[in-house]
Design a protein around this motif. Structure first.
Motif, PDB file in Angstrom:
ATOM      1  N   GLU A  36      11.012  18.434  85.333  1.00  0.00           N
ATOM      2  CA  GLU A  36      11.284  19.253  84.158  1.00  0.00           C
ATOM      3  C   GLU A  36       9.961  19.632  83.540  1.00  0.00           C
ATOM      4  OE1 GLU A  36      13.582  19.335  79.859  1.00  0.00           O
ATOM      5  OE2 GLU A  36      13.872  17.617  81.178  1.00  0.00           O
ATOM      6  N   GLU A  37       9.657  20.918  83.590  1.00  0.00           N
ATOM      7  CA  GLU A  37       8.425  21.409  82.982  1.00  0.00           C
ATOM      8  C   GLU A  37       8.589  21.434  81.469  1.00  0.00           C
ATOM      9  OE1 GLU A  37       7.482  25.161  84.792  1.00  0.00           O
ATOM     10  OE2 GLU A  37       7.337  24.273  86.777  1.00  0.00           O
ATOM     11  N   GLN A  38       7.505  21.143  80.773  1.00  0.00           N
ATOM     12  CA  GLN A  38       7.485  21.153  79.309  1.00  0.00           C
ATOM     13  C   GLN A  38       8.632  20.328  78.724  1.00  0.00           C
ATOM     14  OE1 GLN A  38       7.337  25.287  78.122  1.00  0.00           O
ATOM     15  NE2 GLN A  38       5.203  25.488  78.763  1.00  0.00           N
ATOM     16  N   ALA A  39       8.883  19.173  79.285  1.00  0.00           N
ATOM     17  CA  ALA A  39       9.985  18.316  78.841  1.00  0.00           C
ATOM     18  C   ALA A  39       9.756  17.794  77.430  1.00  0.00           C
ATOM     19  CB  ALA A  39      10.161  17.147  79.807  1.00  0.00           C
ATOM     20  N   LEU A  40       8.528  17.453  77.111  1.00  0.00           N
ATOM     21  CA  LEU A  40       8.178  16.941  75.786  1.00  0.00           C
ATOM     22  C   LEU A  40       7.036  17.761  75.206  1.00  0.00           C
ATOM     23  CD1 LEU A  40       8.095  13.116  76.582  1.00  0.00           C
ATOM     24  CD2 LEU A  40       9.935  14.364  75.453  1.00  0.00           C
ATOM     25  N   LYS A  41       7.032  17.852  73.888  1.00  0.00           N
ATOM     26  CA  LYS A  41       5.934  18.535  73.195  1.00  0.00           C
ATOM     27  C   LYS A  41       5.427  17.591  72.111  1.00  0.00           C
ATOM     28  CE  LYS A  41       4.828  22.839  70.794  1.00  0.00           C
ATOM     29  NZ  LYS A  41       5.403  24.097  70.260  1.00  0.00           N
ATOM     30  N   VAL A  42       4.181  17.165  72.263  1.00  0.00           N
ATOM     31  CA  VAL A  42       3.567  16.235  71.320  1.00  0.00           C
ATOM     32  C   VAL A  42       2.310  16.893  70.771  1.00  0.00           C
ATOM     33  CG1 VAL A  42       2.618  13.918  70.997  1.00  0.00           C
ATOM     34  CG2 VAL A  42       4.412  14.291  72.700  1.00  0.00           C
ATOM     35  N   HIS A  43       2.305  17.171  69.471  1.00  0.00           N
ATOM     36  CA  HIS A  43       1.152  17.794  68.822  1.00  0.00           C
ATOM     37  C   HIS A  43       0.684  19.038  69.577  1.00  0.00           C
ATOM     38  CE1 HIS A  43       1.131  14.243  66.359  1.00  0.00           C
ATOM     39  NE2 HIS A  43       0.873  13.478  67.394  1.00  0.00           N
ATOM     40  N   ASP A  44       1.602  19.944  69.845  1.00  0.00           N
ATOM     41  CA  ASP A  44       1.319  21.218  70.515  1.00  0.00           C
ATOM     42  C   ASP A  44       0.851  21.090  71.958  1.00  0.00           C
ATOM     43  OD1 ASP A  44       2.082  22.763  68.289  1.00  0.00           O
ATOM     44  OD2 ASP A  44       0.088  22.553  67.396  1.00  0.00           O
ATOM     45  N   GLU A  45       1.015  19.912  72.548  1.00  0.00           N
ATOM     46  CA  GLU A  45       0.696  19.718  73.961  1.00  0.00           C
ATOM     47  C   GLU A  45       1.988  19.396  74.706  1.00  0.00           C
ATOM     48  OE1 GLU A  45      -2.178  17.041  76.870  1.00  0.00           O
ATOM     49  OE2 GLU A  45      -2.465  16.950  74.716  1.00  0.00           O
ATOM     50  N   TYR A  46       2.201  20.086  75.827  1.00  0.00           N
ATOM     51  CA  TYR A  46       3.406  19.890  76.616  1.00  0.00           C
ATOM     52  C   TYR A  46       3.186  18.838  77.694  1.00  0.00           C
ATOM     53  CZ  TYR A  46       5.334  24.104  74.529  1.00  0.00           C
ATOM     54  OH  TYR A  46       5.820  25.030  73.649  1.00  0.00           O
ATOM     55  N   TYR A  47       4.268  18.120  78.010  1.00  0.00           N
ATOM     56  CA  TYR A  47       4.253  17.119  79.074  1.00  0.00           C
ATOM     57  C   TYR A  47       5.451  17.373  79.988  1.00  0.00           C
ATOM     58  CZ  TYR A  47       0.837  14.601  76.301  1.00  0.00           C
ATOM     59  OH  TYR A  47      -0.291  14.253  75.603  1.00  0.00           O
ATOM     60  N   ASP A  48       5.181  17.407  81.285  1.00  0.00           N
ATOM     61  CA  ASP A  48       6.240  17.534  82.281  1.00  0.00           C
ATOM     62  C   ASP A  48       6.769  16.137  82.605  1.00  0.00           C
ATOM     63  OD1 ASP A  48       5.506  20.207  82.335  1.00  0.00           O
ATOM     64  OD2 ASP A  48       4.441  20.056  84.251  1.00  0.00           O
ATOM     65  N   GLU A  49       8.037  16.072  83.030  1.00  0.00           N
ATOM     66  CA  GLU A  49       8.626  14.797  83.428  1.00  0.00           C
ATOM     67  C   GLU A  49       9.213  14.901  84.823  1.00  0.00           C
ATOM     68  OE1 GLU A  49      10.107  12.390  79.491  1.00  0.00           O
ATOM     69  OE2 GLU A  49      11.555  13.724  80.425  1.00  0.00           O
ATOM     70  N   ASN A  50       9.027  13.819  85.580  1.00  0.00           N
ATOM     71  CA  ASN A  50       9.696  13.677  86.865  1.00  0.00           C
ATOM     72  C   ASN A  50      10.994  12.912  86.644  1.00  0.00           C
ATOM     73  OD1 ASN A  50       6.601  13.309  88.439  1.00  0.00           O
ATOM     74  ND2 ASN A  50       8.094  14.836  89.077  1.00  0.00           N
ATOM     75  N   TYR A  51      12.039  13.336  87.352  1.00  0.00           N
ATOM     76  CA  TYR A  51      13.286  12.591  87.411  1.00  0.00           C
ATOM     77  C   TYR A  51      13.220  11.760  88.677  1.00  0.00           C
ATOM     78  CZ  TYR A  51      15.125  15.582  83.741  1.00  0.00           C
ATOM     79  OH  TYR A  51      15.314  16.228  82.560  1.00  0.00           O
ATOM     80  N   MET A  52      13.545  10.466  88.559  1.00  0.00           N
ATOM     81  CA  MET A  52      13.473   9.567  89.693  1.00  0.00           C
ATOM     82  C   MET A  52      14.796   8.805  89.822  1.00  0.00           C
ATOM     83  SD  MET A  52       9.563   8.129  89.393  1.00  0.00           S
ATOM     84  CE  MET A  52       9.410   7.752  91.148  1.00  0.00           C
ATOM     85  N   VAL A  53      15.113   8.406  91.065  1.00  0.00           N
ATOM     86  CA  VAL A  53      16.347   7.686  91.323  1.00  0.00           C
ATOM     87  C   VAL A  53      16.100   6.559  92.308  1.00  0.00           C
ATOM     88  CG1 VAL A  53      17.080   9.250  93.201  1.00  0.00           C
ATOM     89  CG2 VAL A  53      18.804   7.920  91.946  1.00  0.00           C
ATOM     90  N   LEU A  54      16.836   5.483  92.113  1.00  0.00           N
ATOM     91  CA  LEU A  54      16.878   4.370  93.056  1.00  0.00           C
ATOM     92  C   LEU A  54      18.322   4.222  93.490  1.00  0.00           C
ATOM     93  CD1 LEU A  54      15.558   1.875  94.459  1.00  0.00           C
ATOM     94  CD2 LEU A  54      16.222   0.567  92.429  1.00  0.00           C
ATOM     95  N   ILE A  55      18.594   4.472  94.769  1.00  0.00           N
ATOM     96  CA  ILE A  55      19.931   4.272  95.326  1.00  0.00           C
ATOM     97  C   ILE A  55      20.051   2.787  95.666  1.00  0.00           C
ATOM     98  CG2 ILE A  55      21.580   4.940  97.123  1.00  0.00           C
ATOM     99  CD1 ILE A  55      20.822   7.239  95.173  1.00  0.00           C
ATOM    100  N   LEU A  56      21.015   2.120  95.078  1.00  0.00           N
ATOM    101  CA  LEU A  56      21.087   0.667  95.176  1.00  0.00           C
ATOM    102  C   LEU A  56      21.589   0.157  96.518  1.00  0.00           C
ATOM    103  CD1 LEU A  56      22.428  -0.130  91.610  1.00  0.00           C
ATOM    104  CD2 LEU A  56      20.077  -0.337  92.438  1.00  0.00           C
ATOM    105  N   ASN A  57      22.384   0.928  97.223  1.00  0.00           N
ATOM    106  CA  ASN A  57      22.925   0.414  98.486  1.00  0.00           C
ATOM    107  C   ASN A  57      22.111   0.843  99.698  1.00  0.00           C
ATOM    108  OD1 ASN A  57      23.667   3.074  98.458  1.00  0.00           O
ATOM    109  ND2 ASN A  57      25.871   2.711  98.482  1.00  0.00           N
ATOM    110  N   ASP A  58      20.902   1.351  99.485  1.00  0.00           N
ATOM    111  CA  ASP A  58      20.013   1.725 100.608  1.00  0.00           C
ATOM    112  C   ASP A  58      19.353   0.504 101.215  1.00  0.00           C
ATOM    113  OD1 ASP A  58      20.531   4.357 100.731  1.00  0.00           O
ATOM    114  OD2 ASP A  58      18.607   5.036  99.952  1.00  0.00           O
TER     115      ASP A  58
END
Length: 169
Positions: A147-169
């Motif tokens: 997710e681009e520009q997921a957070l905005k802190v003091h006029d600075e944007y931060y991207d976030e990665n979405y991550m997953v752990l499949i439990l039965n792998d």
């Protein structure tokens, strides 16, 4: 180091650490410090959350001091009960590099695997937090989105990665 499931009696310690986290790493949390300190009865709210069904908040203690936390929160709706989320992961700066974050995550993952209905665990991480991303990947989490520009802190944007752990792998 002692790691255990937090109880409602730990709410004040959790809240103090949460405020530290919001000050130290504002880019890592959706909630801001300013929003947090304006909450009414925050310790009561934390105590209620900690003891709510499907919420497993683990704390790392150095003596009596809470120095790290992670929450595993199971989804509640019928179609989403197979999922849980890792939230609020934080270790105090002076305690980093001692594998506390890894120990907390391993306990949260072990708990997730013990819940029969859970099949996967999701989390988000700011793309600039390389240490956290490396830890998550080491424990089996895989990136599935950005997710681009997921957070905005003091006029600075931060991207976030979405991550997953499949439990039965």
């Amino acid at each position: 180091m002692n790691i255990r499931l937090l109880e409602s009696s730990d709410a004040k310690k959790y809240w103090d650490l949460r405020l530290e986290a919001l000050k130290e790493n504002p880019e890592a949390f959706a909630q801001s410090y300013d929003e947090a300190i304006k909450r009414e009865n925050p310790i009561e709210g934390v105590a209620k959350n900690i003891s709510s069904n499907g919420n497993f908040t683990f704390g790392a203690f150095k003596g009596e001091e809470l120095v790290g936390v992670v929450t595993l929160l199971q989804e509640t709706s019928i179609k989403l009960k197979h999922r849980a989320n890792i939230l609020g992961m934080y270790v105090s700066p002076q305690m980093r590099g001692l594998s506390i974050g890894e120990e907390l995550l391993l306990i949260a993952i072990k708990k997730a695997k013990s819940i029969e209905t859970l099949e996967k665990v999701n989390l988000t991480v700011v793309t600039t937090n390389v240490a956290a991303k490396n830890l998550y990947e080491k424990l089996g989490f895989k990136i599935f989105g950005l997710e681009e520009q997921a957070l905005k802190v003091h006029d600075e944007y931060y991207d976030e990665n979405y991550m997953v752990l499949i439990l039965n792998d």
